[in-house]
Design an enzyme around this catalytic site. Structure first.
Site, PDB file in Angstrom:
ATOM      1  N   GLY A  10       0.826  -1.221   0.000  1.00 24.13           N
ATOM      2  CA  GLY A  10       0.000   0.000   0.000  1.00 24.13           C
ATOM      3  C   GLY A  10       0.848   1.253   0.000  1.00 24.13           C
ATOM      4  CB  THR A  12       3.779   5.726  -4.321  1.00 26.10           C
ATOM      5  OG1 THR A  12       4.206   6.490  -3.191  1.00 26.10           O
ATOM      6  CG2 THR A  12       3.316   6.677  -5.406  1.00 26.10           C
ATOM      7  CD  GLU A  46       7.921  13.505   0.001  1.00 24.68           C
ATOM      8  OE1 GLU A  46       8.649  14.465   0.321  1.00 24.68           O
ATOM      9  OE2 GLU A  46       7.014  13.052   0.709  1.00 24.68           O
ATOM     10  CB  ALA A  47      10.620  15.139  -7.243  1.00 26.23           C
ATOM     11  CE  LYS A  75      11.151  17.610 -11.270  1.00 24.69           C
ATOM     12  NZ  LYS A  75      11.453  16.202 -11.053  1.00 24.69           N
ATOM     13  CB  VAL A 198       1.495 -11.084   2.664  1.00 24.63           C
ATOM     14  CG1 VAL A 198       1.840 -12.331   1.874  1.00 24.63           C
ATOM     15  CG2 VAL A 198       0.256 -10.408   2.078  1.00 24.63           C
ATOM     16  CB  THR A 360      12.616   7.913 -13.542  1.00 26.42           C
ATOM     17  OG1 THR A 360      13.798   7.511 -12.855  1.00 26.42           O
ATOM     18  CG2 THR A 360      12.945   8.930 -14.611  1.00 26.42           C
ATOM     19  N   GLY A 361      10.990   7.240 -10.468  1.00 31.99           N
ATOM     20  CA  GLY A 361      10.364   6.109  -9.769  1.00 31.99           C
ATOM     21  C   GLY A 361       8.862   6.050 -10.032  1.00 31.99           C
ATOM     22  CB  ILE A 362       6.162   8.448  -9.332  1.00 31.71           C
ATOM     23  CG1 ILE A 362       6.319   8.244  -7.815  1.00 31.71           C
ATOM     24  CG2 ILE A 362       4.712   8.696  -9.709  1.00 31.71           C
ATOM     25  CD1 ILE A 362       6.189   9.483  -6.977  1.00 31.71           C
TER      26      ILE A 362
HETATM   27  P1  FAD Z   1       7.065   0.949  -0.672  1.00 27.02           P
HETATM   28  O1  FAD Z   1       6.786   2.390  -0.470  1.00 27.02           O
HETATM   29  O2  FAD Z   1       8.257   0.376  -0.005  1.00 27.02           O
HETATM   30  O3  FAD Z   1       5.772   0.161  -0.206  1.00 27.02           O
HETATM   31  C1  FAD Z   1       5.808  -1.223   0.079  1.00 27.02           C
HETATM   32  C2  FAD Z   1       4.449  -1.656   0.615  1.00 27.02           C
HETATM   33  O4  FAD Z   1       4.465  -3.073   0.746  1.00 27.02           O
HETATM   34  C3  FAD Z   1       4.109  -1.101   1.991  1.00 27.02           C
HETATM   35  O5  FAD Z   1       2.751  -0.698   2.001  1.00 27.02           O
HETATM   36  C4  FAD Z   1       4.297  -2.304   2.922  1.00 27.02           C
HETATM   37  O6  FAD Z   1       3.435  -2.241   4.046  1.00 27.02           O
HETATM   38  C5  FAD Z   1       3.900  -3.421   1.976  1.00 27.02           C
HETATM   39  N1  FAD Z   1       4.437  -4.717   2.408  1.00 27.02           N
HETATM   40  C6  FAD Z   1       5.731  -5.119   2.421  1.00 27.02           C
HETATM   41  N2  FAD Z   1       5.806  -6.372   2.927  1.00 27.02           N
HETATM   42  C7  FAD Z   1       4.540  -6.765   3.199  1.00 27.02           C
HETATM   43  C8  FAD Z   1       3.946  -7.939   3.732  1.00 27.02           C
HETATM   44  N3  FAD Z   1       4.677  -8.998   4.107  1.00 27.02           N
HETATM   45  N4  FAD Z   1       2.603  -7.982   3.890  1.00 27.02           N
HETATM   46  C9  FAD Z   1       1.830  -6.941   3.527  1.00 27.02           C
HETATM   47  N5  FAD Z   1       2.323  -5.796   3.007  1.00 27.02           N
HETATM   48  C10 FAD Z   1       3.664  -5.718   2.859  1.00 27.02           C
HETATM   49  N6  FAD Z   1      10.428   8.323  -7.107  1.00 27.02           N
HETATM   50  C11 FAD Z   1      10.059   9.434  -7.764  1.00 27.02           C
HETATM   51  O7  FAD Z   1       9.264   9.366  -8.700  1.00 27.02           O
HETATM   52  N7  FAD Z   1      10.563  10.644  -7.392  1.00 27.02           N
HETATM   53  C12 FAD Z   1      11.465  10.789  -6.406  1.00 27.02           C
HETATM   54  O8  FAD Z   1      11.849  11.909  -6.082  1.00 27.02           O
HETATM   55  C13 FAD Z   1      11.908   9.621  -5.747  1.00 27.02           C
HETATM   56  N8  FAD Z   1      12.826   9.697  -4.762  1.00 27.02           N
HETATM   57  C14 FAD Z   1      13.269   8.548  -4.179  1.00 27.02           C
HETATM   58  C15 FAD Z   1      14.305   8.597  -3.249  1.00 27.02           C
HETATM   59  C16 FAD Z   1      14.800   7.425  -2.691  1.00 27.02           C
HETATM   60  C17 FAD Z   1      15.933   7.487  -1.733  1.00 27.02           C
HETATM   61  C18 FAD Z   1      14.201   6.186  -3.019  1.00 27.02           C
HETATM   62  C19 FAD Z   1      14.705   4.922  -2.407  1.00 27.02           C
HETATM   63  C20 FAD Z   1      13.152   6.134  -3.911  1.00 27.02           C
HETATM   64  C21 FAD Z   1      12.695   7.297  -4.522  1.00 27.02           C
HETATM   65  N9  FAD Z   1      11.684   7.263  -5.472  1.00 27.02           N
HETATM   66  C22 FAD Z   1      11.332   8.384  -6.130  1.00 27.02           C
HETATM   67  C23 FAD Z   1      10.969   6.026  -5.766  1.00 27.02           C
HETATM   68  C24 FAD Z   1       9.652   6.012  -5.022  1.00 27.02           C
HETATM   69  O9  FAD Z   1       9.866   6.237  -3.650  1.00 27.02           O
HETATM   70  C25 FAD Z   1       8.957   4.701  -5.217  1.00 27.02           C
HETATM   71  O10 FAD Z   1       8.899   4.408  -6.584  1.00 27.02           O
HETATM   72  C26 FAD Z   1       7.556   4.745  -4.684  1.00 27.02           C
HETATM   73  O11 FAD Z   1       7.507   5.243  -3.387  1.00 27.02           O
HETATM   74  C27 FAD Z   1       6.924   3.395  -4.718  1.00 27.02           C
HETATM   75  O12 FAD Z   1       7.333   2.562  -3.684  1.00 27.02           O
HETATM   76  P2  FAD Z   1       6.590   1.194  -3.542  1.00 27.02           P
HETATM   77  O13 FAD Z   1       5.135   1.454  -3.362  1.00 27.02           O
HETATM   78  O14 FAD Z   1       7.014   0.320  -4.669  1.00 27.02           O
HETATM   79  O15 FAD Z   1       7.219   0.558  -2.232  1.00 27.02           O
END
Ligand code: FAD
Length: 518
Positions: A10, A12, A46-47, A75, A198, A360-362
């Site tokens: 849950g 982004t 966040e960007a 931005k 999970v 580029t993450g988002i």
């Molecule tokens: P996460 O935010 O890690 O979410 C993982 C989810 O999985 C959580 O809800 C957690 O509860 C759930 N989960 C994990 N294990 C379990 C389990 N066993 N059971 C149930 N749930 C579980 N992107 C941009 O576009 N712009 C930026 O400026 C940018 N800056 C960044 C800076 C850094 C240092 C990093 C590391 C990343 C950055 N990113 C950026 C990338 C961006 O943060 C991610 O692409 C975005 O937040 C998506 O993360 P996610 O949802 O894949 O993972």
């Protein structure tokens, strides 16, 4: 057809996926999202990239509503500080370049060298960033009227593949507020939200995911599983054992330390850009939101320790950082070999990630979800759809990797080991050839990475001109052409920029008024 989708995670990625699938397929599919209350989200990110606007349009969300709710700001560019040498800065704007008599204006700039600021001579956005302007007037008009503004009322919703204009801005926002906002959107449209851990992923005899086992809600079954568990890759990498291919040999930054810093925006103003400031072992991001900045040091642990990085970040921020807690993050740089394996698709950090230098993450998430909708499987789970999906995701990330490697290879800085090593580290083979080609002719569609990865030739030209480490020459033909049109165009850019700086509100004024009204 797969009618039931289970999303694990849950952050982004999870909430963007849930919202988008509901916007696309409405009640024709069931969506369940399970997220852990114990495992947090990454807490950064966040960007964004200018294409993100299509995502919000697709959902029918109006930025005058969601932006105040997420402390969002505009931005227009990334401001690169100290990449050429300390004290230097330039912008990589969300603005295509003009063509003058068949040649890009930057080519003319190389020949004429109007001032030492290619970004201000060739693009409007550089002046708006220097003057901290909003891209919109108070009445909502955009400073550039060339764009077909699609709003929530539009029936036809655009996607990345139909992007025929370069939209002039992206957003900064608070990632956790955005996840809350999108969760409200998704749940209102029927997404089942389960807060639970999970514990296990159960496979059937073919090796496909049958169900995920949760601590309190038992087994969650579905046809398609979306792995949004972040760097853990719980479904794709762990349960299905899909290998992860590291980019570390070409992009060595593997850690980050981040702070959330409250700022008096009325006094300081809000720069309408992300800033990337080069440091001794990486770079620091500064992302201005409405009310605070997000900042963090992305660094290579081969060169400095986490403690040194945190010290440098705190010194960079100053006294405002004194009592703030730092968030230390290990980064997994690279991509899963395939992001779609059997009935599991990874979206977000579980699929892949490059350091956030071009935000580029988002964008990867948005691209992944759009491609998923385009290649959504039918009854027969035709592998051709899966293969096409995997190619598109791999190409997009490999392309961005190349673009980022150019940032280090192309930077003139060589004042310490980190920056010297950046000039000798391996580069992807094709990039080495392309860099040769760019020394005689600025990048064009034929000489940049050939598959969709979000960046156009003008972005490559901006980076080469700003970073200053690669010798560049203008096209010889320019010497034989009249330069009258080029002079006129440089003057037009100057005049338009002056007029816009005079008439547009500051970004702080714009949002202060929007917040009052909302
Ligand atoms: P996460 O935010 O890690 O979410 C993982 C989810 O999985 C959580 O809800 C957690 O509860 C759930 N989960 C994990 N294990 C379990 C389990 N066993 N059971 C149930 N749930 C579980 N992107 C941009 O576009 N712009 C930026 O400026 C940018 N800056 C960044 C800076 C850094 C240092 C990093 C590391 C990343 C950055 N990113 C950026 C990338 C961006 O943060 C991610 O692409 C975005 O937040 C998506 O993360 P996610 O949802 O894949 O993972």
């Amino acid at each position: 057809m797969p009618r039931s989708v289970v999303i694990v995670g849950g952050g982004t990625a999870g909430w963007m996926t849930a919202s988008y699938l509901k916007a696309a397929f409405a009640d024709r599919i069931e969506v369940t999202l399970v997220e852990s209350a114990r495992v947090g989200t990454i807490g950064v990110g966040e960007a964004t990239f200018s294409t993100v606007r299509h995502f919000f349009d697709y959902l029918g969300l109006d930025e005058r509503e969601w932006m105040p709710a997420c402390q969002a700001t505009y931005k227009l560019a990334i401001r690169f500080e100290d990449w050429r040498h300390k004290g230097h800065h330039f912008y990589h704007p969300f603005e295509r370049q003009r063509m003058v008599d068949g040649f890009p204006i930057t080519d003319w700039w190389l020949q004429q060298g109007v001032t030492d600021r290619f970004d201000r001579d060739c693009f409007l956005i550089a002046a708006l960033c220097d003057a901290k302007r909003s891209p919109r007037h108070h009445d909502g008009r955009l400073f550039e009227q060339d764009f077909v503004e699609s709003g929530p009322e539009r029936v036809h919703r655009t996607t990345l593949s139909e992007q025929d204009t370069q939209f002039p801005y992206a957003y900064h926002f608070d990632a956790s507020l955005l996840a809350d906002y999108l969760s409200g959107y998704a749940v209102r449209r029927g997404v089942r939200h389960v807060v639970d851990d999970v514990l296990d992923v159960s496979l059937d005899e073919r090796g496909w995911i049958d169900h995920v086992l949760t601590r309190e809600h038992g087994e969650l079954r579905g046809d398609l599983f979306v792995d949004c568990t972040g760097f853990r890759g719980l479904l794709l990498n762990k349960a299905l054992e899909e290998p992860f291919q590291s980019y570390q040999d070409t992009l060595p930054n593997d850690r980050a330390v981040a702070l959330r810093v409250p700022v008096d925006m009325a006094a300081k103003g809000i720069r309408p850009c992300t800033t990337a400031s080069a440091r001794d072992a990486g770079w620091i991001w500064t992302i201005p939101l409405f009310g605070r900045i997000g900042t963090g040091y992305v660094y290579a642990s081969e060169y400095i320790t986490p403690e040194e990085a945190e010290r440098d970040l705190r010194a960079f921020v100053g006294p405002a950082a004194d009592d703030l807690e730092a968030n230390h993050i290990r980064m997994r740089i690279g991509r899963s070999r395939d992001s779609w394996v059997r009935n599991c698709v990874a979206v977000g950090l579980s699929s892949g990630f490059v350091e956030p230098l071009e935000s580029t993450g988002i964008f990867f998430i948005q691209h992944g979800i759009e491609q998923l909708v385009k290649h959504f499987p039918g009854d027969d789970w035709n592998p051709a759809l899966r293969d096409a999906y995997n190619r598109s995701i791999a190409n997009c990330m490999d392309g961005v990797r190349e673009f980022l490697v150019l940032h280090y290879r192309g930077a003139a800085r060589t004042d310490n080991q980190y920056w010297r090593d950046a000039k000798t580290r391996p580069v992807p083979d094709a990039l080495a050839e392309r860099m040769e080609a760019w020394q005689t002719r600025l990048p064009d569609t034929e000489t940049v990475f050939p598959y969709y990865h979000g960046f156009e030739p003008y972005s490559y030209a901006c980076m080469l001109l700003g970073l200053g480490g690669v010798p560049l020459r203008s096209s010889p033909a320019l010497a034989l052409l009249s330069d009258a049109s080029a002079h006129k165009d440089f003057q037009i850019v100057r005049d338009q920029a002056d007029e816009l700086v005079r008439t547009l509100p500051s970004q702080h004024e714009y949002f202060a008024r929007l917040h009052q009204a909302s």
